[in-house]
Design a protein around this motif. Structure first.
Motif, PDB file in Angstrom:
ATOM      1  N   ASN A  55      11.193  23.053  69.873  1.00 50.08           N
ATOM      2  CA  ASN A  55      12.221  22.032  69.648  1.00 50.08           C
ATOM      3  C   ASN A  55      13.549  22.389  70.339  1.00 50.08           C
ATOM      4  OD1 ASN A  55      13.136  19.616  68.498  1.00 50.08           O
ATOM      5  ND2 ASN A  55      13.924  20.657  66.689  1.00 50.08           N
ATOM      6  N   VAL A  56      13.763  23.692  70.592  1.00 48.92           N
ATOM      7  CA  VAL A  56      15.058  24.104  71.155  1.00 48.92           C
ATOM      8  C   VAL A  56      15.306  23.506  72.540  1.00 48.92           C
ATOM      9  CG1 VAL A  56      16.427  26.085  71.907  1.00 48.92           C
ATOM     10  CG2 VAL A  56      15.265  26.152  69.703  1.00 48.92           C
ATOM     11  N   PRO A  57      14.363  23.679  73.512  1.00 46.02           N
ATOM     12  CA  PRO A  57      14.602  22.996  74.803  1.00 46.02           C
ATOM     13  C   PRO A  57      14.585  21.474  74.678  1.00 46.02           C
ATOM     14  CG  PRO A  57      12.461  24.099  74.769  1.00 46.02           C
ATOM     15  CD  PRO A  57      13.201  24.569  73.565  1.00 46.02           C
ATOM     16  N   ILE A  58      13.798  20.966  73.734  1.00 44.97           N
ATOM     17  CA  ILE A  58      13.782  19.502  73.556  1.00 44.97           C
ATOM     18  C   ILE A  58      15.179  19.007  73.185  1.00 44.97           C
ATOM     19  CG2 ILE A  58      12.897  17.602  72.135  1.00 44.97           C
ATOM     20  CD1 ILE A  58      10.217  18.994  72.063  1.00 44.97           C
ATOM     21  N   ILE A  59      15.838  19.733  72.273  1.00 48.29           N
ATOM     22  CA  ILE A  59      17.199  19.337  71.884  1.00 48.29           C
ATOM     23  C   ILE A  59      18.129  19.406  73.086  1.00 48.29           C
ATOM     24  CG2 ILE A  59      19.205  19.983  70.515  1.00 48.29           C
ATOM     25  CD1 ILE A  59      17.311  20.890  68.335  1.00 48.29           C
ATOM     26  N   LYS A  60      18.053  20.558  73.777  1.00 47.25           N
ATOM     27  CA  LYS A  60      18.962  20.784  74.903  1.00 47.25           C
ATOM     28  C   LYS A  60      18.830  19.686  75.956  1.00 47.25           C
ATOM     29  CE  LYS A  60      21.502  22.860  78.058  1.00 47.25           C
ATOM     30  NZ  LYS A  60      22.683  22.010  78.222  1.00 47.25           N
ATOM     31  N   PHE A  61      17.583  19.342  76.298  1.00 46.97           N
ATOM     32  CA  PHE A  61      17.393  18.407  77.405  1.00 46.97           C
ATOM     33  C   PHE A  61      17.159  16.962  76.958  1.00 46.97           C
ATOM     34  CE2 PHE A  61      16.153  22.563  79.201  1.00 46.97           C
ATOM     35  CZ  PHE A  61      17.136  22.641  80.168  1.00 46.97           C
ATOM     36  N   SER A  62      17.212  16.725  75.634  1.00 48.10           N
ATOM     37  CA  SER A  62      16.946  15.370  75.136  1.00 48.10           C
ATOM     38  C   SER A  62      17.865  14.343  75.779  1.00 48.10           C
ATOM     39  CB  SER A  62      17.114  15.340  73.619  1.00 48.10           C
ATOM     40  OG  SER A  62      18.401  15.780  73.267  1.00 48.10           O
ATOM     41  N   VAL A  63      19.120  14.754  76.055  1.00 48.74           N
ATOM     42  CA  VAL A  63      20.069  13.790  76.620  1.00 48.74           C
ATOM     43  C   VAL A  63      19.792  13.487  78.092  1.00 48.74           C
ATOM     44  CG1 VAL A  63      21.975  14.120  75.018  1.00 48.74           C
ATOM     45  CG2 VAL A  63      21.692  15.712  76.914  1.00 48.74           C
ATOM     46  N   ASP A  64      18.961  14.349  78.747  1.00 47.04           N
ATOM     47  CA  ASP A  64      18.596  14.062  80.139  1.00 47.04           C
ATOM     48  C   ASP A  64      17.255  13.350  80.226  1.00 47.04           C
ATOM     49  OD1 ASP A  64      20.874  15.533  80.880  1.00 47.04           O
ATOM     50  OD2 ASP A  64      19.747  17.412  80.796  1.00 47.04           O
ATOM     51  N   TRP A  65      16.347  13.702  79.295  1.00 48.28           N
ATOM     52  CA  TRP A  65      14.989  13.161  79.381  1.00 48.28           C
ATOM     53  C   TRP A  65      14.895  11.732  78.858  1.00 48.28           C
ATOM     54  CZ3 TRP A  65      12.323  18.107  77.004  1.00 48.28           C
ATOM     55  CH2 TRP A  65      12.338  19.122  77.964  1.00 48.28           C
ATOM     56  N   TRP A  66      15.733  11.421  77.892  1.00 50.39           N
ATOM     57  CA  TRP A  66      15.653  10.086  77.308  1.00 50.39           C
ATOM     58  C   TRP A  66      17.011   9.402  77.387  1.00 50.39           C
ATOM     59  CZ3 TRP A  66      13.397  14.232  74.411  1.00 50.39           C
ATOM     60  CH2 TRP A  66      11.984  14.221  74.428  1.00 50.39           C
ATOM     61  N   ASN A  67      17.001   8.103  77.238  1.00 47.25           N
ATOM     62  CA  ASN A  67      18.262   7.370  77.121  1.00 47.25           C
ATOM     63  C   ASN A  67      18.787   7.562  75.715  1.00 47.25           C
ATOM     64  OD1 ASN A  67      19.021   6.036  79.500  1.00 47.25           O
ATOM     65  ND2 ASN A  67      17.198   4.742  79.300  1.00 47.25           N
ATOM     66  N   THR A  68      19.922   8.237  75.610  1.00 44.01           N
ATOM     67  CA  THR A  68      20.461   8.475  74.280  1.00 44.01           C
ATOM     68  C   THR A  68      21.859   7.896  74.184  1.00 44.01           C
ATOM     69  OG1 THR A  68      21.253  10.615  75.029  1.00 44.01           O
ATOM     70  CG2 THR A  68      19.146  10.587  73.858  1.00 44.01           C
ATOM     71  N   LEU A  69      22.222   7.571  72.956  1.00 45.74           N
ATOM     72  CA  LEU A  69      23.598   7.149  72.716  1.00 45.74           C
ATOM     73  C   LEU A  69      24.512   8.373  72.859  1.00 45.74           C
ATOM     74  CD1 LEU A  69      25.154   4.663  72.028  1.00 45.74           C
ATOM     75  CD2 LEU A  69      24.731   5.053  69.614  1.00 45.74           C
ATOM     76  N   HIS A  70      23.944   9.532  72.525  1.00 46.06           N
ATOM     77  CA  HIS A  70      24.693  10.780  72.644  1.00 46.06           C
ATOM     78  C   HIS A  70      24.983  11.051  74.113  1.00 46.06           C
ATOM     79  CE1 HIS A  70      25.701  15.027  72.340  1.00 46.06           C
ATOM     80  NE2 HIS A  70      25.813  14.868  71.039  1.00 46.06           N
ATOM     81  N   GLN A  71      26.175  11.539  74.390  1.00 40.92           N
ATOM     82  CA  GLN A  71      26.515  11.792  75.792  1.00 40.92           C
ATOM     83  C   GLN A  71      25.778  13.015  76.328  1.00 40.92           C
ATOM     84  OE1 GLN A  71      30.518  12.934  76.383  1.00 40.92           O
ATOM     85  NE2 GLN A  71      30.498  14.560  74.890  1.00 40.92           N
ATOM     86  N   PRO A  72      25.556  13.059  77.659  1.00 45.96           N
ATOM     87  CA  PRO A  72      24.900  14.242  78.253  1.00 45.96           C
ATOM     88  C   PRO A  72      25.822  15.455  78.232  1.00 45.96           C
ATOM     89  CG  PRO A  72      25.523  12.660  79.946  1.00 45.96           C
ATOM     90  CD  PRO A  72      25.820  12.017  78.634  1.00 45.96           C
ATOM     91  N   ALA A  73      25.270  16.594  78.623  1.00 43.26           N
ATOM     92  CA  ALA A  73      26.027  17.849  78.641  1.00 43.26           C
ATOM     93  C   ALA A  73      27.249  17.704  79.532  1.00 43.26           C
ATOM     94  CB  ALA A  73      25.146  18.981  79.141  1.00 43.26           C
ATOM     95  N   SER A  74      28.400  18.244  79.076  1.00 49.35           N
ATOM     96  CA  SER A  74      29.580  18.168  79.930  1.00 49.35           C
ATOM     97  C   SER A  74      30.201  19.537  80.179  1.00 49.35           C
ATOM     98  CB  SER A  74      30.619  17.216  79.312  1.00 49.35           C
ATOM     99  OG  SER A  74      30.836  17.508  77.969  1.00 49.35           O
ATOM    100  N   VAL A  75      29.636  20.593  79.579  1.00 52.20           N
ATOM    101  CA  VAL A  75      30.178  21.937  79.825  1.00 52.20           C
ATOM    102  C   VAL A  75      29.227  22.732  80.706  1.00 52.20           C
ATOM    103  CG1 VAL A  75      30.929  24.096  78.803  1.00 52.20           C
ATOM    104  CG2 VAL A  75      31.486  21.941  77.680  1.00 52.20           C
ATOM    105  N   SER A  76      27.953  22.881  80.268  1.00 52.69           N
ATOM    106  CA  SER A  76      27.003  23.683  81.046  1.00 52.69           C
ATOM    107  C   SER A  76      26.255  22.776  82.008  1.00 52.69           C
ATOM    108  CB  SER A  76      26.033  24.397  80.110  1.00 52.69           C
ATOM    109  OG  SER A  76      25.338  23.459  79.322  1.00 52.69           O
TER     110      SER A  76
END
Lengths: 244, 63
Positions: free
Chosen positions: A168-189
């Protein structure tokens, strides 16, 4: 007293933790003071999100810690299963409730940030759902490690859960890239460098290190408490055996 | 001075979200610390109460 010899190694840990704890706790306190100063006074409101961006300074560090802490659980579980190091299971057991606490903070502060910015407290998008699953994995770990009369069996079962749930850890990390999410993508790393304004980085990193220090402070305290209560248990067993 | 405080507490109109988020974080973090310290104190106190009875056997070679 024969059953006390296996605490020989943890005894060394006790000495080390006694020396380390004041330093870790002190550095954490300083980081919190600096971090909160920057987060509340010395950083600007966001040009789009206004002052709600200040929620980020607790939301993002606790999100990082929820993932760090779970990775810690999985590694400690693996070390415990493979090398049978008694401190590995003990540190996993000590870390799980801390991770659950951080995950609860992410979910709750995210909700409080989502309402004014997205117009909703909650949405079943990939990022939010996978973090909710992470929270349940922590609860499962806590329940499993305490579900057996023999703590060693509980520790092993919980370690297996931690390892399986690590997917689940990589799924959480990359969820914002793999799926369309309301949550914004990564902005620091990001490979391209942080997309976040540089004035927001000092409070963010100070708070992140403060949260990290807080984790280790709590971890040391909790392992010491666990060691002490196991010693109590061992002494009781020894006293019973002597009485017979 | 009072105005500055009011502006600060107002959080640009988002006070109802920013402060609960920060307070909730503080409550969770502090209660984890308090509970953990309580566990440690309780266990160490029990241990101290137990050790005197055990001492004759544990002090090998001591006067």
């Amino acid at each position: 007293m024969a059953n006390l010899h296996r605490f020989a190694n943890p005894a060394q840990f006790q000495r080390l933790s006694r020396a380390l704890l004041p330093w870790v706790a002190g550095i954490t306190a300083i980081l919190f003071v600096l971090g909160l100063y920057f987060a509340l006074f010395a950083s600007p409101p966001d040009y789009q999100q206004g002052d709600t961006v200040r929620i980020m300074y607790v939301h993002v560090p606790s999100a990082w810690m929820s993932l760090f802490c779970y990775t810690f659980l999985a590694v400690a579980g693996a070390v415990g299963l493979i090398w049978r190091h008694p401190l590995a299971f003990m540190s996993a057991r000590a870390a799980a409730p801390i991770g659950a606490g951080f995950t609860f903070i992410v979910l709750a502060t995210g909700s409080l940030w989502g309402k004014p910015m997205w117009g909703t407290w909650w949405v079943w998008d990939a990022r939010l759902t996978s973090v909710l699953i992470l929270f349940f994995l922590y609860l499962g770990h806590i329940a499993l490690s305490r579900a057996f009369d023999d703590p060693a069996r509980g520790a092993k079962a919980a370690a297996v859960l931690a390892l399986v749930g690590a997917v689940n850890v990589p799924i959480i990390k990359f969820s914002v890239d793999w799926w369309n999410t309301l949550h914004q993508p990564a902005s620091v790393s990001r490979l391209a460098g942080p997309a976040i304004d540089s004035s927001m980085l000092p409070p963010l990193f100070l708070m992140a290190f403060a949260f990290m220090g807080y984790f280790f402070t709590l971890l040391l305290i909790r392992i010491r408490a666990d060691l002490a209560s196991r010693k109590v248990q061992a002494l009781r067993v020894a006293a019973l055996a002597a009485a017979e | 001075m009072l105005d500055a405080l009011r502006t600060f507490l107002g959080m640009g109109g988002y006070a109802a979200f920013v402060w609960p988020a920060l307070i909730l974080t503080a409550v969770v973090l502090v209660s984890m610390l308090v509970l953990s310290l309580q566990d440690l104190r309780r266990a160490e106190r029990t241990l101290q109460g137990m050790e005197p009875a055990d001492r004759p056997r544990r002090r090998r070679g001591a006067a």
